[in-house]
Design a protein around this motif. Sequence first.
Motif, PDB file in Angstrom:
ATOM      1  N   ILE A 146      -4.615 -22.739   9.702  1.00 27.22           N
ATOM      2  CA  ILE A 146      -5.056 -22.328   8.374  1.00 27.22           C
ATOM      3  C   ILE A 146      -3.921 -21.648   7.634  1.00 27.22           C
ATOM      4  CG2 ILE A 146      -6.598 -20.722   7.164  1.00 27.22           C
ATOM      5  CD1 ILE A 146      -8.662 -21.351   9.365  1.00 27.22           C
ATOM      6  N   TYR A 147      -3.616 -22.172   6.461  1.00 29.48           N
ATOM      7  CA  TYR A 147      -2.671 -21.505   5.570  1.00 29.48           C
ATOM      8  C   TYR A 147      -3.466 -20.868   4.433  1.00 29.48           C
ATOM      9  CZ  TYR A 147       0.725 -20.775   1.852  1.00 29.48           C
ATOM     10  OH  TYR A 147       1.464 -20.202   0.848  1.00 29.48           O
ATOM     11  N   LEU A 148      -3.418 -19.546   4.364  1.00 28.47           N
ATOM     12  CA  LEU A 148      -4.109 -18.832   3.284  1.00 28.47           C
ATOM     13  C   LEU A 148      -3.201 -18.887   2.060  1.00 28.47           C
ATOM     14  CD1 LEU A 148      -5.396 -15.746   5.313  1.00 28.47           C
ATOM     15  CD2 LEU A 148      -6.657 -17.833   4.720  1.00 28.47           C
ATOM     16  N   ASN A 149      -3.643 -19.644   1.094  1.00 21.73           N
ATOM     17  CA  ASN A 149      -2.805 -20.006  -0.055  1.00 21.73           C
ATOM     18  C   ASN A 149      -3.050 -19.044  -1.220  1.00 21.73           C
ATOM     19  OD1 ASN A 149      -1.164 -21.609  -1.727  1.00 21.73           O
ATOM     20  ND2 ASN A 149      -2.837 -23.048  -2.196  1.00 21.73           N
ATOM     21  N   ILE A 150      -2.175 -18.038  -1.357  1.00 19.98           N
ATOM     22  CA  ILE A 150      -2.285 -17.146  -2.526  1.00 19.98           C
ATOM     23  C   ILE A 150      -1.155 -17.490  -3.509  1.00 19.98           C
ATOM     24  CG2 ILE A 150      -3.401 -15.190  -1.351  1.00 19.98           C
ATOM     25  CD1 ILE A 150      -0.575 -13.796  -1.455  1.00 19.98           C
ATOM     26  N   SER A 151      -1.357 -17.103  -4.747  1.00 23.08           N
ATOM     27  CA  SER A 151      -0.323 -17.345  -5.756  1.00 23.08           C
ATOM     28  C   SER A 151       0.635 -16.156  -5.787  1.00 23.08           C
ATOM     29  CB  SER A 151      -0.961 -17.521  -7.133  1.00 23.08           C
ATOM     30  OG  SER A 151      -1.626 -16.325  -7.501  1.00 23.08           O
ATOM     31  N   LYS A 152       1.784 -16.367  -6.407  1.00 23.80           N
ATOM     32  CA  LYS A 152       2.766 -15.294  -6.501  1.00 23.80           C
ATOM     33  C   LYS A 152       2.214 -14.133  -7.347  1.00 23.80           C
ATOM     34  CE  LYS A 152       7.662 -14.502  -7.246  1.00 23.80           C
ATOM     35  NZ  LYS A 152       8.902 -14.893  -7.936  1.00 23.80           N
ATOM     36  N   ASP A 153       1.445 -14.468  -8.375  1.00 30.17           N
ATOM     37  CA  ASP A 153       0.833 -13.417  -9.207  1.00 30.17           C
ATOM     38  C   ASP A 153      -0.170 -12.598  -8.409  1.00 30.17           C
ATOM     39  OD1 ASP A 153       2.217 -14.052 -11.418  1.00 30.17           O
ATOM     40  OD2 ASP A 153       0.566 -15.092 -12.457  1.00 30.17           O
ATOM     41  N   GLU A 154      -0.955 -13.295  -7.601  1.00 28.70           N
ATOM     42  CA  GLU A 154      -1.942 -12.588  -6.786  1.00 28.70           C
ATOM     43  C   GLU A 154      -1.220 -11.637  -5.833  1.00 28.70           C
ATOM     44  OE1 GLU A 154      -5.188 -12.480  -6.993  1.00 28.70           O
ATOM     45  OE2 GLU A 154      -5.599 -11.364  -5.140  1.00 28.70           O
ATOM     46  N   GLN A 155      -0.097 -12.071  -5.286  1.00 25.20           N
ATOM     47  CA  GLN A 155       0.648 -11.181  -4.386  1.00 25.20           C
ATOM     48  C   GLN A 155       1.124  -9.941  -5.132  1.00 25.20           C
ATOM     49  OE1 GLN A 155       4.728 -11.777  -2.954  1.00 25.20           O
ATOM     50  NE2 GLN A 155       3.937 -11.718  -0.858  1.00 25.20           N
ATOM     51  N   ALA A 156       1.570 -10.134  -6.378  1.00 27.62           N
ATOM     52  CA  ALA A 156       2.027  -8.981  -7.173  1.00 27.62           C
ATOM     53  C   ALA A 156       0.900  -7.951  -7.282  1.00 27.62           C
ATOM     54  CB  ALA A 156       2.480  -9.436  -8.556  1.00 27.62           C
ATOM     55  N   GLY A 157      -0.292  -8.430  -7.599  1.00 33.88           N
ATOM     56  CA  GLY A 157      -1.437  -7.536  -7.742  1.00 33.88           C
ATOM     57  C   GLY A 157      -1.756  -6.807  -6.445  1.00 33.88           C
ATOM     58  N   ARG A 158      -1.671  -7.517  -5.350  1.00 38.16           N
ATOM     59  CA  ARG A 158      -2.018  -6.902  -4.052  1.00 38.16           C
ATOM     60  C   ARG A 158      -0.961  -5.901  -3.614  1.00 38.16           C
ATOM     61  NH1 ARG A 158      -4.953 -11.757  -0.532  1.00 38.16           N
ATOM     62  NH2 ARG A 158      -6.391 -12.349  -2.198  1.00 38.16           N
ATOM     63  N   LEU A 159       0.300  -6.200  -3.897  1.00 37.16           N
ATOM     64  CA  LEU A 159       1.356  -5.230  -3.561  1.00 37.16           C
ATOM     65  C   LEU A 159       1.176  -3.970  -4.413  1.00 37.16           C
ATOM     66  CD1 LEU A 159       4.443  -7.624  -3.278  1.00 37.16           C
ATOM     67  CD2 LEU A 159       3.431  -6.272  -1.409  1.00 37.16           C
ATOM     68  N   GLN A 160       0.860  -4.188  -5.700  1.00 35.24           N
ATOM     69  CA  GLN A 160       0.656  -3.045  -6.594  1.00 35.24           C
ATOM     70  C   GLN A 160      -0.507  -2.190  -6.096  1.00 35.24           C
ATOM     71  OE1 GLN A 160       2.791  -2.417  -9.261  1.00 35.24           O
ATOM     72  NE2 GLN A 160       1.777  -0.419  -9.153  1.00 35.24           N
ATOM     73  N   ALA A 161      -1.562  -2.839  -5.648  1.00 34.77           N
ATOM     74  CA  ALA A 161      -2.733  -2.097  -5.162  1.00 34.77           C
ATOM     75  C   ALA A 161      -2.360  -1.237  -3.957  1.00 34.77           C
ATOM     76  CB  ALA A 161      -3.854  -3.073  -4.800  1.00 34.77           C
ATOM     77  N   ARG A 162      -1.444  -1.739  -3.129  1.00 43.00           N
ATOM     78  CA  ARG A 162      -1.002  -0.965  -1.957  1.00 43.00           C
ATOM     79  C   ARG A 162      -0.195   0.254  -2.391  1.00 43.00           C
ATOM     80  NH1 ARG A 162       0.552  -5.544   2.665  1.00 43.00           N
ATOM     81  NH2 ARG A 162      -1.560  -6.387   2.779  1.00 43.00           N
ATOM     82  N   LEU A 163       0.452   0.138  -3.549  1.00 44.72           N
ATOM     83  CA  LEU A 163       1.206   1.289  -4.073  1.00 44.72           C
ATOM     84  C   LEU A 163       0.276   2.299  -4.727  1.00 44.72           C
ATOM     85  CD1 LEU A 163       4.298  -0.339  -5.865  1.00 44.72           C
ATOM     86  CD2 LEU A 163       4.319   1.079  -3.800  1.00 44.72           C
ATOM     87  N   ASP A 164      -0.746   1.789  -5.392  1.00 43.49           N
ATOM     88  CA  ASP A 164      -1.611   2.645  -6.203  1.00 43.49           C
ATOM     89  C   ASP A 164      -2.640   3.406  -5.380  1.00 43.49           C
ATOM     90  OD1 ASP A 164      -0.238   1.666  -8.322  1.00 43.49           O
ATOM     91  OD2 ASP A 164      -1.797   0.263  -8.983  1.00 43.49           O
ATOM     92  N   ASP A 165      -3.107   2.807  -4.310  1.00 43.65           N
ATOM     93  CA  ASP A 165      -4.219   3.380  -3.565  1.00 43.65           C
ATOM     94  C   ASP A 165      -3.678   4.142  -2.348  1.00 43.65           C
ATOM     95  OD1 ASP A 165      -6.351   3.909  -1.930  1.00 43.65           O
ATOM     96  OD2 ASP A 165      -7.166   1.858  -1.942  1.00 43.65           O
ATOM     97  N   PRO A 166      -3.837   5.486  -2.342  1.00 40.48           N
ATOM     98  CA  PRO A 166      -3.269   6.267  -1.236  1.00 40.48           C
ATOM     99  C   PRO A 166      -3.736   5.788   0.135  1.00 40.48           C
ATOM    100  CG  PRO A 166      -4.226   7.706  -2.924  1.00 40.48           C
ATOM    101  CD  PRO A 166      -4.548   6.303  -3.317  1.00 40.48           C
ATOM    102  N   GLU A 167      -4.958   5.280   0.201  1.00 37.29           N
ATOM    103  CA  GLU A 167      -5.449   4.806   1.504  1.00 37.29           C
ATOM    104  C   GLU A 167      -4.841   3.473   1.911  1.00 37.29           C
ATOM    105  OE1 GLU A 167      -9.645   5.004   2.068  1.00 37.29           O
ATOM    106  OE2 GLU A 167      -9.637   7.186   1.858  1.00 37.29           O
ATOM    107  N   ARG A 168      -4.133   2.855   0.977  1.00 35.73           N
ATOM    108  CA  ARG A 168      -3.484   1.593   1.321  1.00 35.73           C
ATOM    109  C   ARG A 168      -1.957   1.705   1.310  1.00 35.73           C
ATOM    110  NH1 ARG A 168      -6.381  -3.309  -1.798  1.00 35.73           N
ATOM    111  NH2 ARG A 168      -7.567  -1.752  -2.914  1.00 35.73           N
TER     112      ARG A 168
END
Length: 267
Positions: A166-188
């Motif tokens: 299984i290849y979980l296919n995310i877009s580059k934009d989606e990755q940007a959002g998820r990386l940002q969420a890891r920066l923004d959320d102290p629990e992440r």
Amino acid sequence: MDQYRVTSAAGFSLAQFSPGDTSAFEGSRDEAKKHLKNLRKELAELQFLLWAEDKHKLLVVLQAMDTGGKDGTIRNVFKGVNPQGVWVTNFKAPTAEELAHDYLWRVHPHAPGNGEIVVFNRSHYEDVLVVRVLDLVPSQRWGRRYDHIVDFEQRLVDEGTTIVKIYLNISKDEQAGRLQARLDDPERNWKFNAGDLDHRKLWDEYMAAYEDAIARTATATAPWYVVPANAKWHRNIVVTQILVDTLKALDMKFPEPEAGLDTIVIE
Ligand code: ATP
Ligand code: MG
């Protein structure tokens, strides 16, 4: 799930697969939740049967870019299965001892035994993905690995393993959002790894490496599934459905009981 399955290089390109696709389930979000719950129950029942029959082995290879959702998929899809009988193996950067051996040396001991499901969280595919993109070994060397991998997997299949990749296919934009969420959320914050940004810069090279890896190792007996993974709820449904379909196709049966059980009286 046929629309996501790749079994040969013929006509395959990653561009045909949309990371944002949610077409496999068309109901409301509430209905999607219920649907996933039912699918999970089905998966749990099939896993119980797999364990009881003790005949087949299932290997699930999970690959994705950073933040692609490997951990979340494992957490959501396997919730409810009997932990006895399901193993997850993480393949991180190789240790010195692992590097001193051929790249499949660390992989084979983790292949599933009878009755078992093993999930590879990253896998031997890293040896034609990150290794290729970062130029960790000469191209003549990694270039031969596609054929080794096909042979290795075919050997497992010939000896009774069912393989789903299984290849979980995310877009580059989606990755940007998820990386940002890891920066923004102290629990992440703990999940944020500055090194991921270096890989992100090589996004196109990674996509080319994934495209070749999938094309060159997709077979009828060890198919790849390119799963749209921007929408987590949909990804969970698709991955669970793929596993349910795969296990159902094994046509498993509970072992024959000992003869004469109906005459036994427990005192
Ligand atoms: P998380 O979601 O927790 O970040 P992860 O799978 O990304 O999970 P990390 O410890 O962040 O785990 O990263 C593991 C790293 O090891 C990845 O960058 C991966 O590419 C790398 N890696 C895995 N196998 C190999 C290999 N054979 N050669 C070189 N690097 C590898
Ligand atoms: Mg990581």
